[in-house]
Every structure is written in C-alpha cells, then in structure tokens.
Design a protein around this motif. Structure first.
Motif, PDB file in Angstrom:
ATOM      1  N   THR A  79      59.205  36.684  22.117  1.00 47.52           N
ATOM      2  CA  THR A  79      58.880  35.353  22.635  1.00 47.52           C
ATOM      3  C   THR A  79      57.629  35.400  23.505  1.00 47.52           C
ATOM      4  O   THR A  79      56.765  34.509  23.434  1.00 47.52           O
ATOM      5  CB  THR A  79      60.075  34.794  23.431  1.00 47.52           C
ATOM      6  N   ALA A  80      57.517  36.433  24.327  1.00 45.31           N
ATOM      7  CA  ALA A  80      56.313  36.597  25.143  1.00 45.31           C
ATOM      8  C   ALA A  80      55.080  36.804  24.267  1.00 45.31           C
ATOM      9  O   ALA A  80      54.004  36.245  24.535  1.00 45.31           O
ATOM     10  CB  ALA A  80      56.487  37.781  26.099  1.00 45.31           C
ATOM     11  N   MET A  81      55.233  37.588  23.201  1.00 44.35           N
ATOM     12  CA  MET A  81      54.116  37.819  22.289  1.00 44.35           C
ATOM     13  C   MET A  81      53.720  36.531  21.574  1.00 44.35           C
ATOM     14  O   MET A  81      52.540  36.270  21.348  1.00 44.35           O
ATOM     15  CB  MET A  81      54.493  38.910  21.278  1.00 44.35           C
ATOM     16  N   ALA A  82      54.732  35.709  21.230  1.00 49.33           N
ATOM     17  CA  ALA A  82      54.435  34.423  20.577  1.00 49.33           C
ATOM     18  C   ALA A  82      53.639  33.520  21.513  1.00 49.33           C
ATOM     19  O   ALA A  82      52.722  32.815  21.086  1.00 49.33           O
ATOM     20  CB  ALA A  82      55.735  33.742  20.151  1.00 49.33           C
ATOM     21  N   ALA A  83      53.984  33.545  22.814  1.00 48.11           N
ATOM     22  CA  ALA A  83      53.254  32.721  23.784  1.00 48.11           C
ATOM     23  C   ALA A  83      51.796  33.132  23.867  1.00 48.11           C
ATOM     24  O   ALA A  83      50.920  32.308  24.147  1.00 48.11           O
ATOM     25  CB  ALA A  83      53.916  32.826  25.156  1.00 48.11           C
ATOM     26  N   ALA A  84      51.530  34.391  23.597  1.00 49.58           N
ATOM     27  CA  ALA A  84      50.159  34.890  23.675  1.00 49.58           C
ATOM     28  C   ALA A  84      49.396  34.734  22.365  1.00 49.58           C
ATOM     29  O   ALA A  84      48.174  34.529  22.374  1.00 49.58           O
ATOM     30  CB  ALA A  84      50.172  36.359  24.097  1.00 49.58           C
ATOM     31  N   HIS A  85      50.105  34.812  21.232  1.00 51.82           N
ATOM     32  CA  HIS A  85      49.396  34.923  19.954  1.00 51.82           C
ATOM     33  C   HIS A  85      49.700  33.840  18.923  1.00 51.82           C
ATOM     34  O   HIS A  85      48.966  33.719  17.939  1.00 51.82           O
ATOM     35  CB  HIS A  85      49.723  36.284  19.313  1.00 51.82           C
ATOM     36  N   MET A  86      50.740  33.074  19.105  1.00 45.08           N
ATOM     37  CA  MET A  86      51.147  32.106  18.082  1.00 45.08           C
ATOM     38  C   MET A  86      50.072  31.027  17.923  1.00 45.08           C
ATOM     39  O   MET A  86      49.663  30.400  18.899  1.00 45.08           O
ATOM     40  CB  MET A  86      52.475  31.467  18.499  1.00 45.08           C
ATOM     41  N   PRO A  87      49.596  30.797  16.692  1.00 44.15           N
ATOM     42  CA  PRO A  87      48.573  29.763  16.483  1.00 44.15           C
ATOM     43  C   PRO A  87      49.086  28.382  16.871  1.00 44.15           C
ATOM     44  O   PRO A  87      50.282  28.096  16.789  1.00 44.15           O
ATOM     45  CB  PRO A  87      48.308  29.842  14.966  1.00 44.15           C
ATOM     46  N   ALA A  89      58.348  35.240  13.965  1.00 47.38           N
ATOM     47  CA  ALA A  89      57.169  35.294  13.096  1.00 47.38           C
ATOM     48  C   ALA A  89      55.903  35.077  13.915  1.00 47.38           C
ATOM     49  O   ALA A  89      54.862  35.695  13.662  1.00 47.38           O
ATOM     50  CB  ALA A  89      57.283  34.253  11.992  1.00 47.38           C
ATOM     51  N   GLY A  90      55.991  34.207  14.933  1.00 50.64           N
ATOM     52  CA  GLY A  90      54.834  33.909  15.760  1.00 50.64           C
ATOM     53  C   GLY A  90      54.414  35.044  16.665  1.00 50.64           C
ATOM     54  O   GLY A  90      53.315  35.020  17.227  1.00 50.64           O
ATOM     55  N   SER A  91      55.263  36.069  16.810  1.00 50.19           N
ATOM     56  CA  SER A  91      54.899  37.232  17.624  1.00 50.19           C
ATOM     57  C   SER A  91      53.732  37.991  17.009  1.00 50.19           C
ATOM     58  O   SER A  91      53.015  38.713  17.705  1.00 50.19           O
ATOM     59  CB  SER A  91      56.100  38.174  17.779  1.00 50.19           C
ATOM     60  N   GLY A  92      53.563  37.843  15.688  1.00 44.91           N
ATOM     61  CA  GLY A  92      52.493  38.544  15.000  1.00 44.91           C
ATOM     62  C   GLY A  92      52.823  39.988  14.662  1.00 44.91           C
ATOM     63  O   GLY A  92      52.000  40.701  14.089  1.00 44.91           O
ATOM     64  N   ALA A 116      52.444  26.365  26.617  1.00 48.44           N
ATOM     65  CA  ALA A 116      51.597  26.487  27.809  1.00 48.44           C
ATOM     66  C   ALA A 116      50.924  27.848  27.905  1.00 48.44           C
ATOM     67  O   ALA A 116      50.176  28.104  28.850  1.00 48.44           O
ATOM     68  CB  ALA A 116      52.427  26.237  29.066  1.00 48.44           C
ATOM     69  N   ARG A 117      51.192  28.721  26.934  1.00 51.49           N
ATOM     70  CA  ARG A 117      50.625  30.077  26.911  1.00 51.49           C
ATOM     71  C   ARG A 117      51.006  30.845  28.189  1.00 51.49           C
ATOM     72  O   ARG A 117      50.170  31.445  28.859  1.00 51.49           O
ATOM     73  CB  ARG A 117      49.097  30.035  26.769  1.00 51.49           C
ATOM     74  N   MET A 118      52.309  30.818  28.483  1.00 47.89           N
ATOM     75  CA  MET A 118      52.844  31.515  29.656  1.00 47.89           C
ATOM     76  C   MET A 118      53.848  32.571  29.188  1.00 47.89           C
ATOM     77  O   MET A 118      55.062  32.326  29.162  1.00 47.89           O
ATOM     78  CB  MET A 118      53.496  30.524  30.619  1.00 47.89           C
ATOM     79  N   PRO A 119      53.362  33.754  28.767  1.00 42.79           N
ATOM     80  CA  PRO A 119      54.232  34.779  28.176  1.00 42.79           C
ATOM     81  C   PRO A 119      55.417  35.189  29.036  1.00 42.79           C
ATOM     82  O   PRO A 119      56.543  35.320  28.525  1.00 42.79           O
ATOM     83  CB  PRO A 119      53.280  35.958  27.945  1.00 42.79           C
ATOM     84  N   GLU A 120      55.212  35.391  30.325  1.00 37.42           N
ATOM     85  CA  GLU A 120      56.306  35.876  31.164  1.00 37.42           C
ATOM     86  C   GLU A 120      57.369  34.800  31.391  1.00 37.42           C
ATOM     87  O   GLU A 120      58.556  35.104  31.497  1.00 37.42           O
ATOM     88  CB  GLU A 120      55.772  36.411  32.490  1.00 37.42           C
ATOM     89  N   ALA A 169      58.011  32.471  29.157  1.00 41.13           N
ATOM     90  CA  ALA A 169      58.683  32.427  27.861  1.00 41.13           C
ATOM     91  C   ALA A 169      59.679  33.579  27.740  1.00 41.13           C
ATOM     92  O   ALA A 169      60.806  33.402  27.257  1.00 41.13           O
ATOM     93  CB  ALA A 169      57.651  32.503  26.734  1.00 41.13           C
ATOM     94  N   ARG A 170      59.274  34.755  28.183  1.00 40.92           N
ATOM     95  CA  ARG A 170      60.159  35.920  28.161  1.00 40.92           C
ATOM     96  C   ARG A 170      61.425  35.655  29.002  1.00 40.92           C
ATOM     97  O   ARG A 170      62.544  35.958  28.586  1.00 40.92           O
ATOM     98  CB  ARG A 170      59.427  37.154  28.696  1.00 40.92           C
ATOM     99  N   SER A 171      61.220  35.086  30.181  1.00 34.48           N
ATOM    100  CA  SER A 171      62.348  34.837  31.084  1.00 34.48           C
ATOM    101  C   SER A 171      63.342  33.841  30.491  1.00 34.48           C
ATOM    102  O   SER A 171      64.558  34.058  30.538  1.00 34.48           O
ATOM    103  CB  SER A 171      61.839  34.318  32.431  1.00 34.48           C
ATOM    104  N   TRP A 172      62.807  32.757  29.919  1.00 36.73           N
ATOM    105  CA  TRP A 172      63.696  31.763  29.329  1.00 36.73           C
ATOM    106  C   TRP A 172      64.444  32.329  28.118  1.00 36.73           C
ATOM    107  O   TRP A 172      65.630  32.014  27.909  1.00 36.73           O
ATOM    108  CB  TRP A 172      62.921  30.514  28.929  1.00 36.73           C
ATOM    109  N   ALA A 173      63.776  33.148  27.321  1.00 40.83           N
ATOM    110  CA  ALA A 173      64.447  33.764  26.168  1.00 40.83           C
ATOM    111  C   ALA A 173      65.561  34.693  26.634  1.00 40.83           C
ATOM    112  O   ALA A 173      66.640  34.753  26.030  1.00 40.83           O
ATOM    113  CB  ALA A 173      63.428  34.525  25.322  1.00 40.83           C
ATOM    114  N   THR A 174      65.312  35.420  27.725  1.00 42.85           N
ATOM    115  CA  THR A 174      66.337  36.317  28.272  1.00 42.85           C
ATOM    116  C   THR A 174      67.540  35.511  28.757  1.00 42.85           C
ATOM    117  O   THR A 174      68.691  35.868  28.475  1.00 42.85           O
ATOM    118  CB  THR A 174      65.760  37.146  29.440  1.00 42.85           C
ATOM    119  N   VAL A 175      67.271  34.437  29.496  1.00 42.00           N
ATOM    120  CA  VAL A 175      68.354  33.568  29.988  1.00 42.00           C
ATOM    121  C   VAL A 175      69.159  33.007  28.813  1.00 42.00           C
ATOM    122  O   VAL A 175      70.403  32.990  28.836  1.00 42.00           O
ATOM    123  CB  VAL A 175      67.771  32.415  30.834  1.00 42.00           C
ATOM    124  N   HIS A 176      68.455  32.576  27.785  1.00 45.99           N
ATOM    125  CA  HIS A 176      69.088  31.952  26.624  1.00 45.99           C
ATOM    126  C   HIS A 176      70.041  32.923  25.921  1.00 45.99           C
ATOM    127  O   HIS A 176      71.212  32.606  25.689  1.00 45.99           O
ATOM    128  CB  HIS A 176      67.989  31.486  25.673  1.00 45.99           C
TER     129      HIS A 176
END
Length: 231
Positions: free
Chosen positions: A105-113, A149-152, A198-202, A204-211
């Motif tokens: 999820t963090a990678m997707a926030a950084a790289h997802m088109p 898939a968006g993680s690349g 919002a391109r906020m990887p950390e 996004a990572r935190s919310w995915a962990t909570v989820h």
C-alpha cells in the motif's frame, strides 16, 4: 544430498548463472546428463520436478524449455499449496497479509499512476449504500487487488493475490456476524484510498495495517470466544 535434489540444483545453477535463460531449450538429455555428471534417470526426475513448479516446460516431441520465469507463473506452486489450507491456518495467512500488504500500500502511494488511483476510487464508489455481503467481499477483494498491482512489484502482487483466497471466508463471516463491519470496511478503504491519492506512503501503510489487523484481531476473538472456525 539425494541424487534428484543434486540434479535440480545443477539445472537451477545453469538458470541462475544465465547459462540458460527464459525461453531457452535445454540440451538433449544424453548430452545434458553427461555434462552435469548425472544419470539419465535422475535428470528426468529433476526435469519432472522443475516442470511441476513451472520452471521448465516439457513439450512432447519438441524438447524441454525454460519458461518465462515470470513471478505469477512461478508462484502458481504456492497457490496450489494455499488451496489446501485448513481453516485453523486462516490466522496465519492474515498475519502474513498484515506484514506484506501495508508495504504494498505504501508503494502504491508512491508509484501508482493517477489513472489507476482514479479507477481505485471508482471501485469504492461502485458499492451500494447497503450492499450484500457477497458484493462487499467482492468489492474488498478487487480493492486490495488493485492496490497490490499498483505497488509496481509483480512478485509482491502475486504473493498477495495468492493469500487473498484463504481469507475470503473469514471476510464473509465477519460481514455476517460483526456489527458495523460494513461501515468500518468502507471507512478504512476510503482512508487508504485518500492516503494513496494524496501520495502519503506512511499514512497509507498505517491505514492498511489498521485495516488488516482489525480483521485479524476480530477473528482471534471470535475463534476463542465461540470455539468455532470459519467454514
């Protein structure tokens, strides 16, 4: 080391070193066995084993070839094993998801088109206000698949795709039994999507962990409290 294992290691070494590449045809059996110092029987067993895990492709009447070695192809073997999981291992699959998916999820926030992020938002918006449990779970699976898939990273995407199946029944069970599960899933998915957009990887990572940790925690409590397992 057993003879077959030795034969597998020698063929693998040829691929790892680049002596054989994706799509290359292996030398004739007699020549390869002599070259590697193997018996023809042990070579055949090694080829059979490597073809089962999709490293080699045996074409009758044509020869044996190295496959494309694409991650999704090689990870088919893992998917085969995953299909035979027992219900009491669902928590272990969730633990692995909790480790891997926040990173994706963090990678997707950084790289997802941008266009893929827009599609992700449309997936969320496509869910009815009062969805059926089946619709909710399908939407959930599609949401997480698009993020992976968006993680690349094709390896990470394939791993997460393989892990999604064993947790599907737990997702259905939670939706049927936990009060507020639908609203909570919507809220957390929206927060994850917002952080990616919002391109906020950390974040996004935190919310995915909570989820994912929330699902895991709920399942642990349910199994202990009721003495039952998702079936």
């Amino acid at each position: 080391m057993p003879v077959t294992d030795e034969a597998i290691e020698k063929i693998k070494a040829m691929i790892v070193t680049g002596e054989l590449g994706p799509g290359d045809r292996l030398p004739k059996e007699n020549d390869l066995a002599e070259r590697l110092g193997l018996s023809r029987n042990s070579l055949r067993e090694a080829v059979k084993a490597l073809s089962l895990i999709r490293v080699l492709d045996v074409r009758q009447g044509d020869g044996t070839y190295v496959t494309s070695l694409e991650p999704n192809l090689l990870l088919d073997a893992m998917s085969f094993v995953v299909d035979f999981h027992r219900d009491d291992t669902v928590l272990e699959f969730l633990e692995v998801r909790r480790i891997l998916e926040p990173a994706a999820t963090a990678m997707a926030a950084a790289h997802m088109p941008d266009e893929q992020i827009a599609d992700l938002r449309r997936v969320l918006d496509s869910l009815d206000e009062v969805p059926t449990i089946e619709a909710l779970v399908q939407n959930d699976l599609e949401f997480h698949r698009r993020i992976a898939a968006g993680s690349g990273n094709t390896v990470l995407c394939s791993l997460l795709d393989g892990l999604s199946g064993p947790t599907t029944r737990a997702r259905i069970w939670r939706g049927l039994t936990q009060e507020g599960a639908v609203a909570k899933t919507r809220e957390q998915h929206t927060a994850i999507c917002d952080a990616i957009e919002a391109r906020m990887p950390e974040v996004a990572r935190s919310w995915a962990t909570v989820h994912i940790a929330g699902v895991e925690q709920w399942l642990r409590s349910a199994l202990v409290g009721e003495g039952t397992q998702p079936r």
